[in-house]
Design a protein around this motif. Structure first.
Motif, PDB file in Angstrom:
ATOM      1  N   ILE A 206      12.373 -39.002  48.669  1.00 38.02           N
ATOM      2  CA  ILE A 206      13.087 -38.362  49.773  1.00 38.02           C
ATOM      3  C   ILE A 206      13.279 -39.341  50.933  1.00 38.02           C
ATOM      4  CG2 ILE A 206      12.869 -36.612  51.586  1.00 38.02           C
ATOM      5  CD1 ILE A 206      11.580 -34.791  49.478  1.00 38.02           C
ATOM      6  N   GLY A 207      12.233 -40.098  51.270  1.00 36.47           N
ATOM      7  CA  GLY A 207      12.326 -41.078  52.346  1.00 36.47           C
ATOM      8  C   GLY A 207      13.360 -42.155  52.048  1.00 36.47           C
ATOM      9  N   ILE A 208      13.360 -42.660  50.815  1.00 36.93           N
ATOM     10  CA  ILE A 208      14.312 -43.709  50.436  1.00 36.93           C
ATOM     11  C   ILE A 208      15.741 -43.194  50.497  1.00 36.93           C
ATOM     12  CG2 ILE A 208      15.103 -45.135  48.507  1.00 36.93           C
ATOM     13  CD1 ILE A 208      12.162 -45.370  47.646  1.00 36.93           C
ATOM     14  N   MET A 209      15.978 -42.017  49.915  1.00 30.64           N
ATOM     15  CA  MET A 209      17.340 -41.486  49.861  1.00 30.64           C
ATOM     16  C   MET A 209      17.877 -41.141  51.248  1.00 30.64           C
ATOM     17  SD  MET A 209      17.284 -39.158  46.388  1.00 30.64           S
ATOM     18  CE  MET A 209      19.024 -38.781  46.545  1.00 30.64           C
ATOM     19  N   LEU A 210      17.034 -40.571  52.096  1.00 29.89           N
ATOM     20  CA  LEU A 210      17.477 -40.257  53.455  1.00 29.89           C
ATOM     21  C   LEU A 210      17.792 -41.528  54.239  1.00 29.89           C
ATOM     22  CD1 LEU A 210      15.108 -37.332  54.523  1.00 29.89           C
ATOM     23  CD2 LEU A 210      17.558 -37.213  54.018  1.00 29.89           C
ATOM     24  N   ALA A 211      16.948 -42.547  54.069  1.00 28.49           N
ATOM     25  CA  ALA A 211      17.166 -43.807  54.787  1.00 28.49           C
ATOM     26  C   ALA A 211      18.504 -44.433  54.409  1.00 28.49           C
ATOM     27  CB  ALA A 211      16.021 -44.777  54.503  1.00 28.49           C
ATOM     28  N   PHE A 212      18.774 -44.498  53.119  1.00 26.61           N
ATOM     29  CA  PHE A 212      20.018 -45.141  52.687  1.00 26.61           C
ATOM     30  C   PHE A 212      21.242 -44.284  52.991  1.00 26.61           C
ATOM     31  CE2 PHE A 212      17.175 -47.956  50.424  1.00 26.61           C
ATOM     32  CZ  PHE A 212      17.829 -49.177  50.533  1.00 26.61           C
ATOM     33  N   PHE A 227      11.521 -46.358  60.149  1.00 29.77           N
ATOM     34  CA  PHE A 227      10.379 -45.455  59.976  1.00 29.77           C
ATOM     35  C   PHE A 227      10.353 -44.880  58.556  1.00 29.77           C
ATOM     36  CE2 PHE A 227       8.777 -41.071  60.027  1.00 29.77           C
ATOM     37  CZ  PHE A 227       7.476 -41.286  60.462  1.00 29.77           C
ATOM     38  N   LEU A 228      11.515 -44.453  58.068  1.00 28.36           N
ATOM     39  CA  LEU A 228      11.589 -43.875  56.725  1.00 28.36           C
ATOM     40  C   LEU A 228      11.247 -44.911  55.654  1.00 28.36           C
ATOM     41  CD1 LEU A 228      14.826 -41.696  57.073  1.00 28.36           C
ATOM     42  CD2 LEU A 228      12.486 -40.853  56.746  1.00 28.36           C
ATOM     43  N   LEU A 229      11.770 -46.127  55.796  1.00 27.20           N
ATOM     44  CA  LEU A 229      11.524 -47.161  54.781  1.00 27.20           C
ATOM     45  C   LEU A 229      10.074 -47.639  54.799  1.00 27.20           C
ATOM     46  CD1 LEU A 229      14.819 -49.253  54.990  1.00 27.20           C
ATOM     47  CD2 LEU A 229      14.127 -47.624  53.226  1.00 27.20           C
ATOM     48  N   ILE A 230       9.497 -47.795  55.990  1.00 23.20           N
ATOM     49  CA  ILE A 230       8.083 -48.179  56.071  1.00 23.20           C
ATOM     50  C   ILE A 230       7.209 -47.077  55.476  1.00 23.20           C
ATOM     51  CG2 ILE A 230       6.166 -48.628  57.658  1.00 23.20           C
ATOM     52  CD1 ILE A 230       8.229 -49.976  59.514  1.00 23.20           C
ATOM     53  N   GLY A 231       7.545 -45.828  55.803  1.00 26.35           N
ATOM     54  CA  GLY A 231       6.809 -44.705  55.224  1.00 26.35           C
ATOM     55  C   GLY A 231       6.927 -44.668  53.715  1.00 26.35           C
ATOM     56  N   ALA A 232       8.132 -44.936  53.192  1.00 29.84           N
ATOM     57  CA  ALA A 232       8.331 -44.952  51.744  1.00 29.84           C
ATOM     58  C   ALA A 232       7.520 -46.068  51.087  1.00 29.84           C
ATOM     59  CB  ALA A 232       9.816 -45.114  51.425  1.00 29.84           C
TER      60      ALA A 232
END
Length: 486
Positions: A206-212, A227-232
């Motif tokens: 979810i984090g990866i897809m939202l970030a991209f 934030f999303l990519l670091i979290g992923a």
């Protein structure tokens, strides 16, 4: 199971992929009516995003649940969730209710899209499996492309709510066919479910897809994306740690040590990214550059849809004639030829060329996808067939999402540079140039330069596609194409 039961079950499973593929895109033409009725245009993107997210993250989970509790039982459970989501989505009185119901539909669609591939992997020998999976790929891809057209017809003739209500009788029919005719017991494992791994994997994807997806916006919020990519990335570390200690990991880490499997996953990532490019941008090329109507722009994908079906049905024959590796190379080479055709296409080219190139791209997609799915399944031991198929399904979605988002960034950069160079141009004008109905609101002296800007941007995307497909060919050449011992 006798042959008649196998045939009826196979048709029902194929119908499930049609429904899953259709639902991913059918809302495109229904969205304006939905937003006008529910007053929620600010949440519009979530109607599409939440379905795609829940469908992607639940694919590996459905496989593991099926190995534990039975593929037939979990397929029926997933389809039931899809039906319940359809019912409540059609009954929605506000946007939050619509989005929650859409999430349930996506969860159910994860089973409907994923499990038939794994079931066919156990049900058919390799030669018959290519034919059966070819039908699945053709059904899903054709439904995904036809979704906007079907949605438009339903909204015009009935009401946007029937876009979802129509799933209920079809889903119930499908459940009845599977319950009556699918008699094979595919319980494969009795270990405890890896709930921690499933949870970490879901959050990471979810984090990866939202970030991209956010990278595809014209105004990019790099703080949120970072934030999303670091979290992923942190979730990835936790996921690897959890899977290394799980009794029955949702995705066994040893799969990542299989070079042939990883090469095929890379091929899947790149080819599905290209598929997303041509299905999303070819109509825009026709409407915005050539200047055809929205109806003609939508028809550009029809030759590709028809030839995709032909390619999927011919993939087994091509493999028998050339061998697996050469057949994939031929199909990817055909894809690259389509991308090269777009690169060489002048701005003044006839719309006929887009129909031809769209047909070439559809044919090549139909040829490559069934063979890759079977090759993925044959590259692992039988006990890992489901996990490998689920991982490959997840990578398809990531490929389409990430590559399409990267292309959006490249396209937006072209627009920003053009606006900075020519002060007469605005983003509002660029948005309107791809809509034949909005041309009258654009000053006549700006139509040609605006079409040139859009042409330059799409031309850049064609170059990116061509380079990615050349990389795909190289990966296929390096791939050892080893099969697991069974």
């Amino acid at each position: 199971m006798n042959e008649q039961q196998k045939k009826l079950s196979t048709r029902a499973f194929s119908l499930s992929t049609v429904m899953a593929g259709l639902e991913g895109t059918i809302v495109a033409t229904a969205l304006p009516s939905m937003m006008a009725d529910l007053h929620g245009i600010q949440l519009m993107s979530w109607v599409v995003t939440i379905f795609m997210l829940t469908q992607a993250v639940t694919s590996p989970i459905w496989n593991k649940l099926s190995e534990r509790f039975g593929f037939k039982e979990m397929f029926i459970t997933g389809t039931s969730l899809f039906i319940i989501g359809s019912l409540f989505e059609g009954m929605s009185v506000n946007m939050p209710m619509l989005i929650v119901a859409r999430a349930f539909m996506g969860i159910g669609a994860g089973a409907m899209q994923q499990l038939p591939y794994v079931i066919f992997g156990h049900l058919f020998a390799a030669k018959d499996r290519r034919r059966a999976i070819g039908k699945l790929v053709a059904s899903y891809s054709l439904a995904a492309i036809a979704g906007p057209l079907v949605g438009g017809l339903i909204v015009s003739l009935l009401d946007w709510r029937w876009v979802f209500f129509i799933n209920i009788p079809i889903g119930l029919y499908m459940i009845s066919q599977i319950a009556r005719h699918f008699k094979i017991d595919l319980h494969l494992a009795k270990q405890a479910i890896d709930y921690l791994g499933a949870f970490l994997l879901s959050l990471m994807v979810i984090g990866i897809m939202l970030a991209f997806q956010m990278m595809g916006n014209l105004v990019i919020n790099w703080k949120v994306i970072s934030f999303l990519l670091i979290g992923a990335f942190l979730l990835l570390i936790a996921f690897v740690f959890a899977e290394s200690r799980a009794q029955a990991p949702i995705i066994p880490l040893l799969l990542f040590k299989n070079p042939s499997l990883m090469a095929k996953n890379a091929l899947t990532f790149l080819t599905f990214g290209f598929f997303a490019f041509y299905t999303n941008y070819l109509p825009t090329w026709g409407q915005g550059v050539v200047g055809v109507t929205a109806l003609i722009g939508g028809l550009i994908l029809i030759p590709g849809s028809l030839l995709l079906m032909l390619g999927a049905r011919s993939a087994g024959w091509l493999t028998e004639k050339l061998g697996e590796k050469m057949a994939v190379s031929f199909a990817v080479g055909l894809m690259a030829a389509g991308a090269l055709g777009l690169i060489l296409l002048p701005e003044t080219a006839s719309i006929l060329w887009l129909f031809i190139l769209g047909g070439i791209m559809g044919l090549s997609a139909g040829l490559v996808n069934p063979g890759m799915t079977v090759a993925v399944q044959e590259s692992v031991e039988i006990e890992h067939l489901g996990a490998a198929t689920a991982l490959n399904t997840l990578i398809r979605t990531l490929g389409a999402t990430i590559i399409l988002s990267a292309m959006s960034v490249a396209l937006n950069q072209t627009f920003v540079a053009a606006i900075a160079t020519d002060k007469r141009l605005t983003l509002n004008f660029i948005n309107k140039i791809a809509d034949s109905n909005a041309l009258k609101s654009i000053p006549s002296n700006l139509i040609v330069p605006l079409r040139q800007v859009l042409f330059d941007g799409l031309h850049k995307l064609a170059w990116i596609s061509f380079i990615l497909l050349l990389l795909t060919l190289v990966i296929n050449i390096i791939d050892p194409w080893k099969k697991a011992q069974r």
